[in-house]
Design an enzyme around this catalytic site. Structure first.
Site, mmCIF file in Angstrom:
data_model
loop_
_atom_site.group_PDB
_atom_site.id
_atom_site.type_symbol
_atom_site.label_atom_id
_atom_site.label_comp_id
_atom_site.label_asym_id
_atom_site.label_seq_id
_atom_site.Cartn_x
_atom_site.Cartn_y
_atom_site.Cartn_z
ATOM 1 C CD GLU A 1 -26.776 83.831 91.873
ATOM 2 O OE1 GLU A 1 -27.921 83.312 91.944
ATOM 3 O OE2 GLU A 1 -25.773 83.194 91.483
ATOM 4 C CG PHE B 1 -21.670 77.982 79.785
ATOM 5 C CD1 PHE B 1 -22.902 77.337 79.801
ATOM 6 C CD2 PHE B 1 -20.944 78.055 80.959
ATOM 7 C CE1 PHE B 1 -23.381 76.778 80.974
ATOM 8 C CE2 PHE B 1 -21.420 77.496 82.138
ATOM 9 C CZ PHE B 1 -22.655 76.862 82.145
ATOM 10 C CD GLN B 2 -22.945 80.028 84.074
ATOM 11 O OE1 GLN B 2 -21.889 80.479 84.496
ATOM 12 N NE2 GLN B 2 -23.771 79.301 84.829
ATOM 13 C CE LYS C 1 -12.898 82.929 84.345
ATOM 14 N NZ LYS C 1 -13.391 81.565 84.095
ATOM 15 C CG MET D 1 -52.832 92.426 99.119
ATOM 16 S SD MET D 1 -54.000 93.231 100.235
ATOM 17 C CE MET D 1 -52.879 94.137 101.323
#
Lengths: 170, 576
Positions: free
Chosen positions: B51, B113-114, B163, B481
């Site tokens: 993502e 969940f999630q 959802k 760097m």
């Protein structure tokens, strides 16, 4: 550093308040007090914020708050152009022999007795925040058991500038 | 009014906004919307591999096209993986609409969940966000999301959609107007302020334009060019502003700041009038603010009032759209200059002297020595010279600064980099997004080996989605760097910065991900290999193994003033 009171009109939407407090936290501004409640218009809340900061910072705060989508208006309440009030509840130790003295002291400040118990009493006092500070100082020697303040709320005066008569009224 | 599912309403909204492509990955809470994609939409979906990659692709798309980028992900980890691109877009003012699925409304708050509070997590780095639990809100929220993302100072917004809202039905009507009483970005400029600005410019003896990314965001490149040409105004251009005016333009004095040239830093710091245009006095430009351009008055043009006076107080603030402000300014200025021309000849002579005196320089390699990273940039610049179809993206670090120093960008939006957040790994996915925006362009990602390893999985996306890009890895085997800071400020204690040049084998890794892989060890093969990669006709990766001890100069240490600039040390001082 100086004291600043900011009045914010915001849409009463979920998360609107947290966006403001988050902005203060994230940019390192310290909120001294914050009071929020409904206004004359449905769906719009008014938030009164007290901040200790420099002129430069208060300008930044106003500009940053203006960018929040839920914020409708931001104005700084200047001391001589606004009315500010606060409510405090103070429970003070008051054995029967000290009650009368305390109640008399409260009378001077226009503090009402909200509740009374065997060894303590609770005052309610509404006034300018500075008056509340003074009252708190005076009752402190009697033993303040608990104290709650709402934080100041304020409005701009309806007139453009404060007259001497108005100053006397506050 | 059409009866449809919330998921279909999301897509119809994207179509109504003219979205051509979205970047994302499906997952549980966003599945209804992916099912709607399966039912059909005119919006192309590019399947990323992570993502974060999807988010940076949307950014690359937005930066290359000037349109709103769209990223889509599921709840929980899908959403948290978008946080870095959202923060990056916030810092660099990139318009982004991020759509995330959220668990069912009835599960919100139960640690399902999630389930994660993504609107809460992203609060400090979005312009606004919405949690949609009522299907009927979808059209208005989508309309508002695009409006907020693109108007005023652009930036990211988040739409988190439960959802059940995706699964429920609504009567769909896409609104023509937004209902956002608190959102009032400036659309006008104060004429008196513009006139005052014009007068200050006309009177200045040592003026300098300080142009930033706002010029590109405000679509004001042509207007800025018109201004500087009509008044013969020299201009420095920030990292984010690169390509806003052509690098080849004689009035372009290059980039100021930490790794900018001594010339550009002197031009800015010794001016008597700074005309800031869509720039924000970032600490990487100013260094020590109290010592920054002490003799200069400041005119500050910006769409965001909160940027004016934030770091450096402005003598003449001008808040509003840059395109409009610059048009008015140029017209005022022309009238004034017709009566009394500017007295800037001595300043221009001084600038010319500095320009000649302080070019970017490096010590060339000797036969058989390791390839100098600056030579990679010079070669890339030379083999693309005269082409107006090249878009560069970069990661973050030394290679980014060398790219900024040496690459020539003459077309607006041809240099896409992560400035404010400094996100390593930005380059590869941003290139994929830029290619989606401009399929006709040759998109080249100049990357570091450290950056490349953070997001190289998106090569698979580039290969399979037929979005060919060329990645040139400046492979010094180090987090360069960071190594440079250890070298200069931590007594050469190189803690945990060594990556090695050999692991992974980048050419093999590229092949494994569906791209062509090349390796260059010697200067003699550099140009031919780069040309071969550009002509490969598919996604290609060139692993250029470079001199790890090369530091990026000049350098103004963090918090120091321009006068403290460190130039390339003499030969004998170079650590062996």
């Amino acid at each position: 550093m100086s004291h600043h009171t900011v009045s914010v009109e915001l849409e009463n939407k979920p998360g609107a308040l947290v966006r403001i407090s988050q902005l203060f936290a994230r940019r390192g501004y310290n909120i001294q007090s914050l009071a929020v409640g409904p206004t004359e218009r449905p769906g719009i809340s008014r938030l009164t914020l007290r901040v200790d900061c420099s002129e430069h910072t208060i300008e930044q705060i106003e500009k940053q708050m203006h960018k929040l989508v839920n914020v409708l208006r931001v104005v700084e309440l200047l001391p001589d152009e606004s009315v500010e009030r606060e409510l405090a509840l103070i429970t003070v130790g008051a054995p029967p022999d000290r009650r009368a003295e305390l109640i008399a002291l409260g009378d001077v400040f226009g503090a009402r007795v909200a509740d009374i118990g065997r060894e303590a009493l609770t005052f309610e006092i509404v006034g300018r925040p500075e008056e509340l500070d003074a009252f708190e100082e005076l009752v402190r020697p009697h033993g303040v058991r608990e104290l709650a303040r709402t934080g100041r709320i304020g409005l701009r005066r309806p007139g453009p500038r404060q007259s001497r008569a108005q100053a006397a009224l506050t | 009014m059409t009866r449809m599912l919330g998921s279909d309403a999301i897509l119809r909204s994207l179509e109504a906004e003219g979205v051509e492509v979205m970047f994302g990955i499906p997952g549980g809470a966003i599945l209804p919307t992916y099912d709607a994609i399966a039912r059909g939409t005119t919006v192309r979906h590019v399947l990323a591999r992570h993502e974060q990659g999807a988010g940076h692709m949307a950014q690359g798309y937005a930066r290359a096209s000037g349109r709103v980028g769209v990223a889509i992900a599921t709840s929980g980890p899908g959403a948290t993986n978008l946080v870095t691109p959202i923060a990056d877009a916030w810092m660099d003012s990139t318009p982004l609409v991020c759509i995330t699925g959220q668990v069912y409304s009835r599960l919100i708050g139960t640690d399902a969940f999630q389930e994660i509070d993504i609107t809460g997590i992203t609060l400090p780095c979005v312009k606004h966000s919405w949690l949609v639990q009522d299907v009927r809100e979808i059209p208005a929220v989508m309309k508002a999301a695009f409006h907020v993302a693109r108007t005023g100072r652009p930036g990211p917004v988040l739409v988190d959609i439960a959802k059940d809202a995706q699964e429920a039905e609504l009567d769909f009507h896409y609104p023509d107007e937004v209902d956002l009483p608190g959102w009032k970005p400036p659309t006008k400029v104060h004429e008196r302020q513009v006139r005052e600005a014009a007068r200050a410019i006309a009177d200045a003896r040592q003026p300098i334009v300080y142009a930033g990314g706002g010029v590109l965001n405000g679509d004001a490149c042509a207007e800025l060019l018109e201004l500087i040409e009509s008044a013969n105004l020299p201009s420095v251009v920030t990292l984010m502003g690169k390509s806003a005016i052509p690098d080849s333009h004689p009035l372009n004095c290059g980039m100021p700041g930490m790794h900018g040239s001594k010339f550009a830093n002197f031009a800015l710091n010794k001016s008597d009038l700074i005309i800031a245009v869509g720039s924000r006095f970032d600490d990487r430009v100013t260094g020590k603010v109290s010592a920054f351009a002490p003799g200069a008055k400041v005119i500050h043009f910006d769409i965001d009032a909160a940027e004016v006076g934030k770091i450096r107080s402005a003598d003449i603030p001008v808040v509003g759209p840059l395109k409009l402000a610059l048009t008015q300014l140029t017209s005022e200025l022309k009238t004034m200059l017709a009566e009394k021309p500017m007295q800037t000849a001595a300043w221009h002579a001084q600038l010319d002297e500095w320009r000649g005196q302080y070019p970017y320089k490096y010590r060339k390699g000797t036969p058989g020595s390791l390839i100098k990273p600056q030579l990679v940039m010079e070669t890339l610049r030379d083999i693309t010279a005269g082409r107006n179809d090249v878009i560069w993206t970069t990661g973050v670090g030394q290679h980014q600064m060398w790219a900024m120093q040496y690459l020539q960008c003459d077309e607006p939006r041809s240099f896409i980099t992560s400035g404010g957040l400094g996100t390593m790994g930005f380059g590869v996915p941003a290139a994929v997004g830029a290619k989606a925006a401009r399929p006709d362009a040759t998109v080249i990602c100049v990357d570091g080996d450290g950056c490349f390893q953070m997001t190289c999985q998106e090569l698979a996306t580039a290969a399979l989605e037929r979005l060919p890009i060329v990645v040139v890895i400046v492979n010094n085997g180090w987090l360069g760097m960071v190594r440079q800071w250890q070298d200069l400020f931590y007594s050469e204690r190189f803690a945990e910065t060594h990556l090695t040049k050999q692991v992974p084998d980048y050419a093999q890794l590229a092949e494994a991900l569906g791209a062509a892989g090349f390796t260059v060890d010697h200067e003699d093969d550099l140009e031919s290999t780069l040309r071969a990669a550009l002509e490969a006709g598919r996604t290609a990766v060139v692993d250029v193994r470079t001199d790890p001890e090369e530091n990026c100069y000049p350098m103004i240490p963090a918090g120091a003033a321009a006068v403290d600039i460190i130039e390339m040390p003499d030969e004998e001082e170079v650590p062996s």
